[in-house]
Structures are given as structure tokens and as C-alpha cells.
Design a protein around this motif. Structure first.
Motif, PDB file in Angstrom:
ATOM      1  N   ASP A 136       0.829  -1.209   0.000  1.00 32.90           N
ATOM      2  CA  ASP A 136       0.000   0.000   0.000  1.00 32.90           C
ATOM      3  C   ASP A 136       0.860   1.254   0.000  1.00 32.90           C
ATOM      4  N   VAL A 137       1.800   1.300   0.948  1.00 33.48           N
ATOM      5  CA  VAL A 137       2.665   2.476   1.057  1.00 33.48           C
ATOM      6  C   VAL A 137       3.523   2.630  -0.199  1.00 33.48           C
ATOM      7  N   GLY A 138       4.055   1.515  -0.678  1.00 32.19           N
ATOM      8  CA  GLY A 138       4.883   1.557  -1.879  1.00 32.19           C
ATOM      9  C   GLY A 138       4.093   2.094  -3.068  1.00 32.19           C
ATOM     10  N   ALA A 139       2.872   1.571  -3.251  1.00 32.13           N
ATOM     11  CA  ALA A 139       2.043   2.001  -4.373  1.00 32.13           C
ATOM     12  C   ALA A 139       1.694   3.486  -4.253  1.00 32.13           C
ATOM     13  N   SER A 192       9.157  -3.105  10.940  1.00 34.33           N
ATOM     14  CA  SER A 192       9.094  -4.110   9.877  1.00 34.33           C
ATOM     15  C   SER A 192       8.360  -3.562   8.665  1.00 34.33           C
ATOM     16  N   VAL A 193       7.226  -2.889   8.905  1.00 35.32           N
ATOM     17  CA  VAL A 193       6.483  -2.298   7.796  1.00 35.32           C
ATOM     18  C   VAL A 193       7.366  -1.284   7.079  1.00 35.32           C
ATOM     19  N   GLY A 194       8.066  -0.467   7.868  1.00 35.32           N
ATOM     20  CA  GLY A 194       8.935   0.543   7.285  1.00 35.32           C
ATOM     21  C   GLY A 194       9.976  -0.073   6.357  1.00 35.32           C
ATOM     22  N   LYS A 195      10.614  -1.131   6.838  1.00 32.85           N
ATOM     23  CA  LYS A 195      11.662  -1.776   6.029  1.00 32.85           C
ATOM     24  C   LYS A 195      11.088  -2.403   4.763  1.00 32.85           C
ATOM     25  N   ALA A 196       9.963  -3.125   4.925  1.00 26.78           N
ATOM     26  CA  ALA A 196       9.355  -3.789   3.776  1.00 26.78           C
ATOM     27  C   ALA A 196       8.878  -2.760   2.757  1.00 26.78           C
ATOM     28  N   ALA A 197       8.313  -1.638   3.256  1.00 23.54           N
ATOM     29  CA  ALA A 197       7.826  -0.599   2.350  1.00 23.54           C
ATOM     30  C   ALA A 197       8.981   0.014   1.576  1.00 23.54           C
ATOM     31  N   LEU A 198      10.126   0.162   2.253  1.00 19.30           N
ATOM     32  CA  LEU A 198      11.288   0.740   1.595  1.00 19.30           C
ATOM     33  C   LEU A 198      11.748  -0.137   0.433  1.00 19.30           C
ATOM     34  N   ALA A 199      11.750  -1.452   0.655  1.00 23.20           N
ATOM     35  CA  ALA A 199      12.125  -2.384  -0.408  1.00 23.20           C
ATOM     36  C   ALA A 199      11.173  -2.229  -1.584  1.00 23.20           C
ATOM     37  N   MET A 200       9.868  -2.079  -1.274  1.00 23.43           N
ATOM     38  CA  MET A 200       8.866  -1.924  -2.327  1.00 23.43           C
ATOM     39  C   MET A 200       9.052  -0.617  -3.090  1.00 23.43           C
ATOM     40  N   ASN A 219      -3.518  -4.886  -4.254  1.00 18.17           N
ATOM     41  CA  ASN A 219      -4.780  -5.637  -4.232  1.00 18.17           C
ATOM     42  C   ASN A 219      -4.602  -7.024  -3.609  1.00 18.17           C
ATOM     43  N   VAL A 220      -3.458  -7.644  -3.897  1.00 21.40           N
ATOM     44  CA  VAL A 220      -3.158  -8.918  -3.246  1.00 21.40           C
ATOM     45  C   VAL A 220      -3.122  -8.707  -1.733  1.00 21.40           C
TER      46      VAL A 220
END
Lengths: 758, 758
Positions: free
Chosen positions: A198-201, A530-538, A225-226
Motif C-alpha cells: 500500500d505504502v509503496g504504491a 518491519s512495515v517501514g523496512k518492507a515498504a522501503l524495499a517496495m 490488491n493482493v
């Protein structure tokens, strides 16, 4: 008489599974290309929904592989530290929860595009498809819990035929542990997944590249959406699967003390969910509507009907199945008292839902105040939102406290477990309604991506908006039942550990009470990170794709070769410039690009024949295709990697504390965690929901509407709230339940260690 | 031997008061107009500092009137529900706390302008003045606590000469209640005051009117400076006064059970603070520095020296005053064990301070990460800040838990109270350092407003920056000691209520544990809302002044009459336009306006004689004077009005719960409140501190520096953090302590009600 109760459990379970199968067929048989759909639209619909389904399954597949490894290792730990029968039911609980999640995800990924298709006809049709898709999850889950628990009870009874019923039930508790472990993956992993996507998009797509939401050019749009499915379908399903399984196990363990010889009464806890399944089926017939405004009321109607029917039916069941009076640890209780416990849970669950809606819907004052606070900037918006979350926990926590008191008063520890099952009495309906939300949300996204036009989007938006309202109710419900489930497990743990009074004045207990209260905060900090890190990768991946894939940014661009051809064909300089300026704009679809070019041809008299230009454009357009799969992959990997730390905290804390400091210290820790965790979970969810809906309220044209400074301030609040309401908040449900069930299952290990250390 | 200990208490108290008097004289005798100050600057300095002093006293006066009414009513309640001796010591405690606060505020408002004056000479001189001003508060507070408690003990012993020492100590507990009640006003009311003024000054001044910080044209600027004193001097002073008084009372009540016949040992708790006073005096001599970089280390050195000396001195005192071994509720403890309790508290306090600094200073990674998160916007800045706060509570809470365990292990409930006093062993130094901060902050503001130039401002900034660092240590210290104090009071309450084991499995206890955990959140929501309302009132007033007071916005404007005169004098049109454009700009001082006009006269050849223009300007300049007093008044009224609701929550909850549901339910509530409250208090303070310093780090030129988008995002975080770190966070200290001391004092009422209801 034993056979009678178990037969009923299996019958009800079979009915629920059959219901799920019927709803699944009802959804599947709707053709994707129905009525007025063009062939192009149909293939677009299939392409998009295919990508979402593929992404969802890709996540599930990879997650299942990780889960398999985890389960194998954890099963060995259970065998080593507890016993192999607990490990067996652990594997059964985990396996069945995985199956329930798989069925729910399949239904949701099939239902979303069919809801879109049905929305081309009418709201009523789309509503039915979305609701039926959600119902597959709801009924499959309840059916699988019933059949699974019933079978495991039979198997364990056979294996442990020489042992007391208490031993059988203690081994059965592993089933709850299995369910809750899967919930850890689904809620924490899923929560990280959905917010990273979501954040990445949003951050790269909406803000950096300035393209609208759900635009197919955005590489993260499919992952987004997934994520809705992963978070709201698999996450919520596994969460409530865990709650039902754990509450039932807790009630069975505690009840085994009182009903050792009366197998009918012993299995009473299973009956609550068994009674709920047919009632849920009846209730769904009350969820019918033909108008956009009638959607939310229709969903709520089903929930209320289900509650009323449960209250009536359970009176008869309780009075007939339980002995009129019984003794439990020296205290004297009655069947009627147990019924009151059930009722307290049922009513509290409903009221918590209503309060949650009041604090998170923009039809009421609290959210509107948060929106108004955005008029003086993002900071005041944030402060008001946090204050709203904290305040909103007042009534739910009081309701939980009253339920605890009623439960204890009328049936001791057993009463808590029954109150917890009472709150979960309407779980099939609650899950159905909850599944409705992400399916509708997906349907809207698909309509947008396939360019189906305003009318369809308006209908799916109406569904989505109603889904948001009822999602709030579902969230409050999930937290409330998690609190009671955890307390029921806590009680069962103390029963199993032979702790009959827990002195808060013992140094270990009070010291660990403080540490326990700390855990939800530390856990929240970890999941946020964790969300922050994953969003950064995205974000990196989306930026990479926009930078390197030709034609992606604009979706439709002429190739250099085509432009050269046109130039050579004698196109005027002015016309060529115009053509370039047209191509500099964004076109969500090829059709719209061609319409723009056609307009150009009319305005600027031709120096080249129209058909020649059209042909050149048609053959020479680069349709920049984003690599959806790469984004799905990033979110999948990152979410599974980033859930390791918070997951380890939840699993290891009770084992280490119980092993080193004993059952009483662990009990203090659990008490502190539950008390602080519930408040933090409610306030995280409600702050997040309030910010989200404050923004949406402004988007309906209030306080300056979309694009105003007030709206920008509200967007900041919404972004802050996202990980709280969809990751850290719901994950706290798992924290408090999983810690408690681990304590229950590992109780013999703690006793062993305690004997060893002293 | 009794006489011996009490003599020592009085002697030490007298020494502390004398020290405070000497420091006060040292500050006062510094002339405001020293060295290179011009007459104009001197009168400006006097005017500004006069306004701050006047505002501070205006707040105190009005607050004292409200307090007087509150005390009268509450004293009647105590007489009615408890007894008149408790009411007597309640009035004494409250009165003495008020006196301590008054002395501290006087010293601070005298010290601020003298620090500014000293800063014109050297950093070393300014440092000494600021430190001495803080020391007045520190030593006056400790002296008054010692003398007050000692005298009240003598008076109550005389009145209750026929009663047991336990009864005397229980009556003495009213002293702690009095101190804590004043802390409620000082912390909650002061916290609302300081943030309402701050937000009002910033939002209208800096953002709407675009004038710099501490600009004398801002009507709220004096209120803002008053707020620093009200919040940090009076608030922190009353908070720690309460902690010392309450911890001592708790230790005395609990100890009376063990040392009923040994008056020397009985009064041991008072000795801890008495030993601390002379050691604090010695330690202040170690706080000397000549360089800007040496300021923070000098302050920390004093704290460490004080801790080491206390550890050594208390070993001798403990081993000599306490019996080598004693019995307490059947358990056997030793004097050495009690010393370990003391040491655990002392060390934990120091370590909590260090951890707090690590998480809130921009010299370390955590704050820098929060600053970096601002690069992707305000939302990520907020999320990272919240996560930092949650995470930062881990080690402090573990330290508190370990201290609790050590305390209980070595001396039961008595050990907790002694550990709490151990943490407060360095309170005089801690308060001195803490007072240093707002005095330096004020000194900087005064330098800016008086236009004393860069060099002076740079020196005061260095002091202010060091003050910020040590303020963090002080805050951690205040929270840690509040937690232990509350727990000591909790223990004393249980002793007084004859509750010797508190079963968490009692329905009432566990239900109220959940409700207790809820209270800090609801309280935080209320205080946040109070700040919002008070700030709104301030914003309206500042806007009103800018809109209605002529010449305020620009500070210096020509009157229409003067302009007409110049025109009539034959001034050219071009020159007149230029003059207007000059006058459209902002001039912080009259001098700068005249310099600009002079420049104009040089560039555009005269059509009017220079002296004539000058004369006209000089006589015709409107110096728009903001109505500082109106803003001070608004902040004062609003803060006192808005503290009613949160204050009522804190006071009424324990009385109602204890009265209706009994001591055990209340104990559950207190336990839940403490456990959740400590974590929330630490995380609120540290999140706020981190946002503040992340912004300041960026302002040193990092990540784009001042004015960049990153800086703007960090400003949002700073604004969100302000009410958390300065209002709701510190107010939670009061919540947990005041609830506990009310429980202790009202214990007989609960017993009475309980007998009545059952």
C-alpha cells in the motif's frame, strides 16, 4: 449421549462445509464476461484478476513453505518439551487453519472479478456476489474448526484411552496452538505485506509519479490488491480461527475439571460453535438489499439476527446439555449461570462493534472532529487522532471488564471461557461480513484498472464504503474476542499449572506484570519498523521499474521508429509537436490515447492520410508493461523476513520466562500483556480507522474537499494510521492469544524446569 | 537516640535552606545592567524580564487561589472520610509544596535575566548564574521536605501520643497527599499552560505572521517564556517534592510495622534525604566549566559525584541506624539487604537517565533515524517517532522491574519504598540541573527580545542545548521515581488495608486490572484535548491582537500624521514610495528601522533636510505594543479550567472504586494503572524528546537544514510531540502517584464502606 453431542458437532460442521461449497459454486458459475462487456474488457478483466489471483497464490505458496519448516521445527520442540500428542494436535490445528485460509483466499480471488462483472448489471447483484464470496470463508472456517476439533478429540481419546479427560483436553490444546501459530504468520506477515504494498504504491505512484490510485501502470498495484486479500481475508480468518479453536480448547481444559464424568457437559463448548453454524446460514438470508444505501444496514441486520437467534437457541441447549448445578474448585455453579456467561460475551461483542463504528465512521462526531483538526495542519490532525484512539478504548475495555466479572461470578474460570465463546457465537456471520470488504475493495480496483467507467465504479464504491463500516465492527469484534480468549487461555494455563491463586504481592509476579505491560509496546515498535523496512524495499522496486521500463510512466508512448515513419510521411512540424504533447500526457487506456489522437487529426488539417497515422500509431505504440510479479515477490519476501523478529518475541518470551522463572512469573507477564495489549490494540485500530475516514469525509467535499490543504493534512494522518490499523493493531490480538496458548501448552515444561531449578 | 536522628533531619534541612538562601543571594546581587550594556538595553532587559516575572507570579497567584479553595474542600473531605490528623498533615504538605514552588519560581524569574546579563561576559559566568538559580529550587525543596516532615512527625506524635507509631505514620501520609495534590496542579495545569502558550506563539507568530521565534512583537511570547517556568520549574519541582514526600511516607507507614519500638530505625527513611542534602552541596562544586562544550559534562559530573557519595555514605548510615537483622510479616531481613534496596534504586535511576539520553539526544542513532524518516515526509517521521518511544521504554521498565524484584527480595514491601528513596537520593542535584534548563531557555529568549546580538545569543544557546540534554535525564528520573513511589504507596496501602496477598484470580481484581490499564490512556486523551482547547483560546487572542493593534505586525510604523508632514515638507514621490516599502518590512528594533531610513536618505538625494525627516520619524513612529498580559491571562485561565476534568479523574477514580468495590478491587486498578502508565509515560516523553531533537539536528544543517521539506516534516513531528512530552507524559507521573497516595490515605474509608456494604 456422548455420541449425540459429537454427532451434532460433526453434522453442523458438515452443514457449514456444504454451505461454503454451495456459496463457492454460486460465485464461480457467474461468467466474468457477462452482458455488456466487450471482448477487450473481458480479456482485461481476466488479465487483472488473474494477476491478483496469481499474486495471492504466490504469497500463500511461499508462506506455506516457510510455515511448513516452522511447523516441523516447532512440532519437534513441542515433542521434546511437552509430549507427542500435543504436537500431533498442533500439526492438525495448523494444517486445518492453513486449509481454511487457502479456501478463503481462493473464494476471494474468484469473487472479486465476478463482483466487478455483476456490478455492470446492478448493485444488488454485485452485493450478492461479494457477500457470497465472504461467506465461503466464514462457513469453511467454522466447518473446519468443528470437524477438526471433533476428529482430534476422537483420535486423542483413543490414543489416551487410559488417561483422564483432562489429559485428553490438554493434548487437544495443541490444536489451538496450531491455529494461533498460523494466525501469527497471517496477521503479522500479512499485515506487513499489505502495508508495504500500500505504502509503496501510494508513495511512488500517487505522490512521485502523480498517477491515480489503482492505475494499472503502477507496478505495485497488483501487490496492493493482493495485500487486501492477504491482510483482510487470510489474516482475519486465521485470527478468528485461532480465537474459536483456542477458546474452545480453553473451555474444554477448564471444564474437564468439573465434568470429568459427564462427557455431554464436557463437550458443551464445542456445541456453541456448532449451534452457531446453522443460525449463521439463516442469518445470511436477511442480508439482502437492492439499493446502495441499504448495503451497510443489510450487513448489520444479518449480525443482529444471528445474535438474537443465538441467544434464544443457546438457552435451550445450555439448560439441556449442562447439569442444572455443578461444583468447580469448591464453588457451586448452575447451568443458568453458564448461560449468563455466554450471553454476556455475546452482548459485549455486539456493543464493542457498535462503539467501534461510532468512533471510526465519519457519520459521527469523533471522526469529524479529527477531520476538522486537519484544518490547522497535520500535527493537530495526528494529536486528535491519537486522543480519539485512546478515548475510544474506554467503553470496550469496561465491557470486557464487566464480561470478565460476570463470567467469573457465574462460573469461575469456566465462565470466562464460555463468555469468550459467546462473543464468538456469531463468528461465521462476522467473517462473512468481514470478507465482503476486501472483495468489494478488489472489485473496485479491478473496475478502475479495466477502465469500466463511472457507473460501475460508483456501484463498487458503494459496496467498498459499506465494507469499511462493517470492517470496523469486525475489528472491534476480533480484538474483544482476542482479549477474552487470552483470558480464557490464561485461566486454563493456571488450572493446568495448579495455580489456584496468583498473589500480585509476590515479587516475581509484580515485576513481570510491569514487563508484561511493556511487551505490546515493544512488539508494536517492532512491527512498525518491519512495515517501514518492507515498504522501503517496495518503494525501491517501484522506482526502479518507473526508471527502467520504457513507456511505463505514460503507459502508451510512440516508438521512435513510428515517429520517424510519420515524419518521413510528410507530417507537419506543428502537428508533430502537438502529437508529442498529447503523448506527454497520461492515458489510462489505449482507447483514450487513440481518442486524443483522433481529436488532433480533426483540429489540424491532414498532411498525412488519417488511416496511415492511425496504422502507425497502432503498430508503434509502446505499451509499457509493469512487472507486477516482481513487486508481489518483494512484498512476499520482505513480509516473511520482517515478521521473524516480532514473531520470535511472541513465541520465545513465554517459553523463556516460564522456563526460567516459573508459572507464576509467567502468569504476571500474561496479565500485564493482556491488560495493556487490549487498550493498545483498540486504540491503534480506532485511531487508524478514524484518520482513514476523516480523510474520506473530506474527500466527499467537506472542509475544502480533495486537494485542499486540509485534505493534505488528513492524508498524513491516514498514512500514519495505516500500519497501526492494519499491521500492529491486529497483530496485538495474536500477541496476547499466542503468548497465552503457548503458556497453556508448555505448562508441563515449566513445572519440569521449576522442579529442576529448585 | 530518637532525638539524634530527628536532629540530624532538622540540621540537614536547615543546611539545605541556608544553601538555597546563599545561592539566591549570589544570583540576586548580580546587576542586570552589567559591563557593556547600554541604558536602552538595560531598560529593555528589565522590561522583558519584568513582564516574565509578572506573568509567572500572576499565574501562581491565580493558581494559589484555586488551590486554596480545592485544599479547603478536600481537607473537609479528608476530615469527613478519614480523620482530622490526616487532613492536618495534608494541609501542611500542600502548603509547604506551594512554598517550595514559589521560592523556585522567584529564583528562576530572577535568574533568567541575570543569566542573560552574565552571558555578555562569558559562558562560565552565565553557566554559574543559571546553575545557582536552579540550585535555589533544588535545595529549598529538599530543605522544606525535611523540616516539614520532621515537624509534622513531632506534632502528630504529640497529638497521637496514646496511639501506635503506625497510626502516627498513617496520619503523616496526608503530608504526601498534600504534596501530590499540588503536583497535580503544577504538572497538569502547568503542562497545559506551557503548551497552550507555546503552540499559540508558534502557530500564529511563526507560521501565520512569519516572524521569528522569541520576537517581542508576538503577544504570546511572554506567556511562552512564563510557560517554561511554570512547566519546568514549578511542575518538575512539585512532582519531585511529591515523590520524596510520598516515598518517605510510604516507607514510614510500612516500616512502622517492623520498627514499632525502635524509633531510630523507624525514622531511617527520612535520613536518606537528609544525607542527600549535604552531599548535593558538595556535588555542585564539581559542576564548573569555562567552555561551551563542557556544560553538559559538568552537569552530569555533579550527578555522578552525588550518586557515588550517596552510595558510600548510605552504607555507613544504614548499617548504623538499622538493626543488623529484623522481622517483617514473618520474613527475616537484614540491614545490608535494605542497603542493597537503596543501591538498586540509586543505580536504576542513573541508568534510566542514561538510556533516556541515548533515545532523545541527536548525538545518537535513534533520533537521527527519526530525522532521516522525515525525508519521506511527516507521516514516516511520526511513525518512526512513535516506534522509538515504544522501544525506548524497554530498558527503563526492565530496570524498574529488576529494582522491584531486588527491593522485594531483600526487604519485602519495605524494600520497594527504600529503593524508591534510593532513586530519589540525588534529587537535590537532579532538581538543580533540571532548573538550569528553563532558566537558560528564558535567558536566550530575553537576549533575543532585547536584541543583544549574536555573541550573547550563541552563549545562551549553548547553555540551552546542554539544558535540553540534561532535561531528558531529569524526565527519565522523574518517571522512574514516580513508578517506584507509586509502588511503595501501593504497598503501604495494602499494609494499611491489611491485604497481605492480592489474588489476581479474584474476579474483581482482574477486572479492575484491565480498567486500571485503561486509565493512563483515557487520561492522556483528556490532557491532549485540554491542551488543544487552551491553545485554541490562545490562538484566537494572538490573532485578535495582530488584527486590532495598530503597528503590531511591523512593530514600527510611521503614523499617518507623520507621513502627511513629510509629504507637506516637499518629499519626492519616489522617496516616499521607498520609505513606504522600507516601512512594510519588519524591524525587530527601532534602531534597525532608523538605520534603514538613514540608508534611504543616502541613496535618494534629499528634497527635505535629513534632520527634519529623522525628527518626524522619531516622533511619529507607532511602536505597536502587544498586550502580553492578556495572553498570560488567557493561558492561566484556560489551563486552570482545562485541568478540572483530568484532575477529577485522578482524584475521584480511587475514592469511588475503593469506596464501592473495596480495597482489593482498587489494588487491581492501581496495579494496572502503574504497569501501563509507566510505559506510556516513558514513551510519550521520549517520542516527544526525539521529535524535538530530530528537528534541532536538521536545524544544525543536516539533511537539507532549516527550511527544507525534511525540516518541515520534522516540525510536524515536533508539534505532535510537544503536548506528549510536556503535558500528558509528565502528568502520568502524577496520575500513578496521586491515585496510590489517595488509596493509602483513604484506606480507612474503604474499610468502613466495605463493612457497610457487606
Amino acid at each position: 449421549m456422548t455420541v449425540h453431542v459429537l454427532w451434532y458437532v460433526f453434522l453442523s460442521g458438515a452443514l457449514a462445509l456444504a454451505t461454503a461449497a454451495v456459496f463457492s459454486r454460486l460465485v464461480s458459475r457467474i461468467p466474468v464476461g457477462q452482458g455488456q462487456v466487450t471482448d477487450a474488457q473481458k480479456s482485461k478483466l481476466e488479465e487483472i484478476s488473474g494477476a491478483i489471483a496469481e499474486g495471492s497464490m504466490a504469497f500463500l505458496n511461499r508462506e506455506y513453505r516457510v510455515i511448513a519448516v516452522f511447523m516441523a521445527i516447532f512440532a519437534i520442540v513441542v515433542v521434546a518439551l511437552v509430549d507427542w500428542t500435543s504436537a500431533l494436535s498442533f500439526l492438525a490445528g495448523a494444517g486445518i487453519s492453513v486449509l481454511a485460509g487457502f479456501i478463503g483466499m481462493k473464494a476471494a480471488t474468484r469473487g472479486n472479478v465476478r463482483t466487478t462483472a455483476a456490478a455492470m448489471q446492478s448493485v444488488a447483484a454485485a452485493f450478492r456476489v461479494a457477500l457470497n464470496s465472504g461467506a465461503v470463508m466464514g462457513f469453511a472456517m467454522v466447518g473446519l474448526v468443528l470437524v477438526g476439533l471433533g476428529l482430534m478429540y476422537l483420535i486423542l481419546s483413543a490414543i489416551l484411552s487410559t488417561q483422564s479427560p483432562q489429559h485428553v483436553m490438554e493434548a487437544l490444546a495443541g490444536f489451538g496452538l496450531g491455529g494461533s501459530s498460523i494466525a501469527l504468520f497471517a496477521r503479522v506477515g500479512g499485515g506487513i505485506y499489505t502495508k508495504a504494498a500500500d505504502v509503496g504504491a501510494d508513495l511512488v505512484g500517487k505522490i512521485e509519479e502523480n498517477i491515480p490510485e489503482d492505475d494499472p501502470r503502477n507496478p505495485a498495484v497488483i501487490a496492493d490488491n493482493v495485500g487486501d486479500n492477504v491482510g483482510d481475508i487470510a489474516g482475519m480468518g486465521a485470527d478468528l480461527f485461532g480465537s474459536v479453536a483456542e477458546s474452545t480448547c480453553a473451555a474444554l481444559v477448564i471444564g474437564a475439571v468439573a465434568f470429568a464424568t459427564d462427557t455431554q457437559a464436557l463437550l458443551y463448548p464445542m456445541l456453541i460453535t456448532a449451534v452457531g453454524a446453522p443460525i449463521a446460514l439463516v442469518s445470511t438470508f436477511f442480508a439482502r438489499t437492492g439499493s446502495e444505501r441499504g448495503i451497510a444496514p443489510a450487513l448489520k441486520r444479518a449480525l443482529i439476527v444471528s445474535s438474537v437467534l443465538m441467544a434464544v437457541a443457546m438457552w435451550f441447549v445450555t439448560m439441556n446439555v449442562l447439569p442444572p448445578a455443578f461444583d468447580f474448585y469448591g464453588a457451586h455453579y448452575t447451568a443458568l449461570g453458564v448461560y449468563y456467561c455466554f450471553l454476556a460475551g455475546l452482548v459485549a461483542g455486539l456493543l464493542i462493534g457498535i462503539v467501534t463504528e461510532f468512533f471510526t465512521s465519519h457519520r459521527y462526531r469523533p471522526v469529524q472532529d479529527v477531520a476538522r483538526a486537519a484544518e490547522t495542519g497535520p500535527a493537530t490532525n495526528i494529536i486528535y487522532g491519537i486522543a480519539l484512539g485512546y478515548r475510544s478504548s474506554l467503553i470496550p475495555v469496561l465491557l470486557i471488564a464487566i464480561t470478565i466479572f460476570v463470567g467469573y461470578f457465574f462460573a469461575g474460570m469456566y465462565g470466562i471461557a464460555i463468555a469468550s465463546l459467546g462473543m464468538l457465537g456469531t463468528v461465521a456471520v462476522a467473517l462473512t461480513i468481514d470478507g465482503f470488504g476486501p472483495v468489494s475493495d478488489n472489485a473496485g480496483g479491478i473496475a478502475e484498472m479495466a477502465g469500466l467507467g463511472e457507473a460501475v465504479r460508483k456501484r463498487t464504491d458503494a459496496l467498498d464504503s459499506a465494507g469499511n463500516t462493517t470492517a470496523a465492527i469486525g475489528k472491534g469484534f476480533a480484538i474483544g474476542s482476542a482479549a477474552l480468549t487470552a483470558l480464557a487461555l490464561f485461566s486454563a494455563f493456571l488450572v493446568r499449572s495448579n495455580v489456584h491463586s496468583l498473589d500480585l504481592l509476590q515479587p516475581m509476579v509484580i515485576a513481570f506484570l510491569f514487563i508484561g505491560a511493556l511487551l505490546p509496546f515493544v512488539f508494536t515498535a517492532m512491527t512498525l519498523k518491519s512495515v517501514g523496512k518492507a515498504a522501503l524495499a517496495m518503494i525501491k522496486e517501484v522506482r526502479r521499474q518507473f526508471a527502467t521500463i520504457p513507456g511505463l510512466r505514460d503507459a502508451y508512448q510512440l516508438t521512435q521508429a513510428s515517429l520517424d515513419k510519420l515524419k518521413a510521411g510528410g507530417m507537419s512540424r506543428e502537428r508533430l509537436t502537438r502529437l508529442h504533447s498529447i503523448l506527454d500526457k497520461h492515458y489510462p487506456s489505449e482507447e483514450k490515447l487513440l481518442a486524443a489522437v483522433r481529436e488532433l487529426l480533426v483540429r489540424y488539417p491532414p498532411a498525412v492520410p488519417d488511416d496511415q497515422i492511425k496504422a502507425v500509431i497502432n503498430e508503434g505504440v509502446v505499451k509499457g508493461k509493469p512487472d507486477y510479479r516482481a513487486c508481489v515477490d518483494i512484498s512476499t519476501r520482505a513480509s516473511l523476513r520482517e515478521m521473524i523478529l516480532p514473531g520470535a518475541q511472541v513465541i520465545l518470551t513465554p517459553i523463556v520466562v516460564g522456563g526460567l522463572f516459573g508459572a507464576e512469573a509467567l502468569a504476571g507477564l500474561l496479565a500485564g500483556s493482556m491488560a495493556a495489549g487490549v487498550v493498545l490494540a483498540i486504540s491503534s485500530a480506532n485511531s487508524g480507522g478514524a484518520w482513514d475516514n476523516a480523510k474520506k469525509w473530506i474527500e466527499t467535499g467537506k472542509l475544502g474537499g480533495k486537494g485542499s490543504d486540509t485534505h493534505k493534512a488528513a492524508v498524513v494522518g491516514d498514512t500514519v494510521g495505516d500500519p497501526f490499523k492494519d499491521t500492529s493493531g491486529p497483530s496485538l490480538n495474536i500477541l496476547i492469544k499466542l503468548q497465552a496458548i503457548i503458556s497453556l501448552v508448555f505448562a508441563p515444561f515449566f513445572a519440569h524446569m521449576s522442579a529442576l531449578l529448585h
